[in-house]
Design a protein around this motif. Sequence first.
Motif, mmCIF file in Angstrom:
data_model
loop_
_atom_site.group_PDB
_atom_site.id
_atom_site.type_symbol
_atom_site.label_atom_id
_atom_site.label_comp_id
_atom_site.label_asym_id
_atom_site.label_seq_id
_atom_site.Cartn_x
_atom_site.Cartn_y
_atom_site.Cartn_z
ATOM 1 N N ALA A 156 0.835 -1.205 0.000
ATOM 2 C CA ALA A 156 0.000 0.000 0.000
ATOM 3 C C ALA A 156 0.866 1.250 0.000
ATOM 4 C CB ALA A 156 -0.925 -0.015 1.220
ATOM 5 N N THR A 161 0.927 3.991 -2.938
ATOM 6 C CA THR A 161 0.635 5.394 -2.599
ATOM 7 C C THR A 161 1.736 6.301 -3.141
ATOM 8 O OG1 THR A 161 -0.558 4.734 -0.626
ATOM 9 C CG2 THR A 161 0.232 6.986 -0.661
ATOM 10 N N GLU A 163 -7.414 3.833 2.907
ATOM 11 C CA GLU A 163 -6.182 4.066 2.119
ATOM 12 C C GLU A 163 -6.408 5.136 1.064
ATOM 13 O OE1 GLU A 163 -7.577 1.252 3.079
ATOM 14 O OE2 GLU A 163 -6.447 -0.466 2.343
ATOM 15 N N GLY A 197 -9.871 1.154 -5.184
ATOM 16 C CA GLY A 197 -8.700 0.870 -4.345
ATOM 17 C C GLY A 197 -7.481 1.543 -4.956
ATOM 18 N N LEU A 198 -6.336 1.384 -4.301
ATOM 19 C CA LEU A 198 -5.110 2.042 -4.784
ATOM 20 C C LEU A 198 -4.717 1.539 -6.174
ATOM 21 C CD1 LEU A 198 -3.019 2.095 -1.481
ATOM 22 C CD2 LEU A 198 -4.442 3.901 -2.446
#
Length: 305
Positions: free
Chosen positions: A4, A8, A31, A267-268
């Motif tokens: 993660a 990021t 997140e 999501g990321l």
Amino acid sequence: MKGAQELTKKIRGLAREKNAIILAHNYQIPEVQDLADLTGDSLALSIQASKTDAEIIVFCGVHFMAEAASIVCPDKKVIIPVKDAGCVMADMLTAEQLRQFKGRHPGVPVVTYVNSTAEVKAESGICCTSANAIQVVKWTKSPEVIMTPDRNLAAWVRRHTDQTVYSWDGYCPIHDELTVEAVKRAMAEHPDAVLMAHPECPESVLELAHVVRSTSGMLKYARESDHREYIVATETGLLHPLKKQNPGKKFYPASQDMVCKDMKKTGLKEILSALEREEPVVKVTEEIRVKAYKAVERMMEVPRD
Ligand code: 13P
Ligand code: SF4
């Protein structure tokens, strides 16, 4: 966790390179909220979108929110990381249905909640959000108004004005299915807690609430209030910023079932892929945009509390 962090970092680097801004709604997964340049409710994000100098807006939310950004920023590229992240309530009213509804109440101004499609906004006189619905309806100074698509927001407004409000029968299932029994159970478990509720909840739940606010309104209230405990009657994603901003306070969901699947689709990985490809793009046709913009622009003119 390492994955993660790496994702990021990659997203932030790419966003800088491409002059992109990342906006995230208060219901997004933690997140995504933590990664975003700005988080907020629908109104705050629309305002931010209109002010940004960025060339690309990555909208982490649902389709109508990205459409709203496209309406206020036609010269920017608006990207929604997951194309089918939609809003069940927005899909409950089509432009044709609204035209027919207007036909039954000729000349009555239409106040449309931002949780609606661009085509529906284009058929409306003015938009509102959960943060300003009462002010917007009062601002019309019309003895009668049509409110779409949320019947619960309309009922809430009706209680606070002398105006006659004709409402469409739309609703958000996530909020609408919250029962008085579930809320009373939570209140019995946490007798000292303040009950904060979103106006998309049924009237019977709002009657029990100490505070009725938009998502950002709840964040502000919790930050400024001396109360130590809160029951939160809205989508559970809001618990993340509430806890983060108020480490010494306690927050309990009114029901664990209040989860909007569409808000959790992003999501990321999806954000990185969308930013790399610069798609899916959300673009409202110019004909619809110009009409919808008028409704959004009028809303921005209404004084805020
Ligand atoms: P807010 O504008 O209060 O953030 O609400 C948006 C929404 O989708 C509520 O379900
Ligand atoms: Fe739409 Fe309800 Fe999800 Fe909000 S929580 S985006 S109103 S379905």
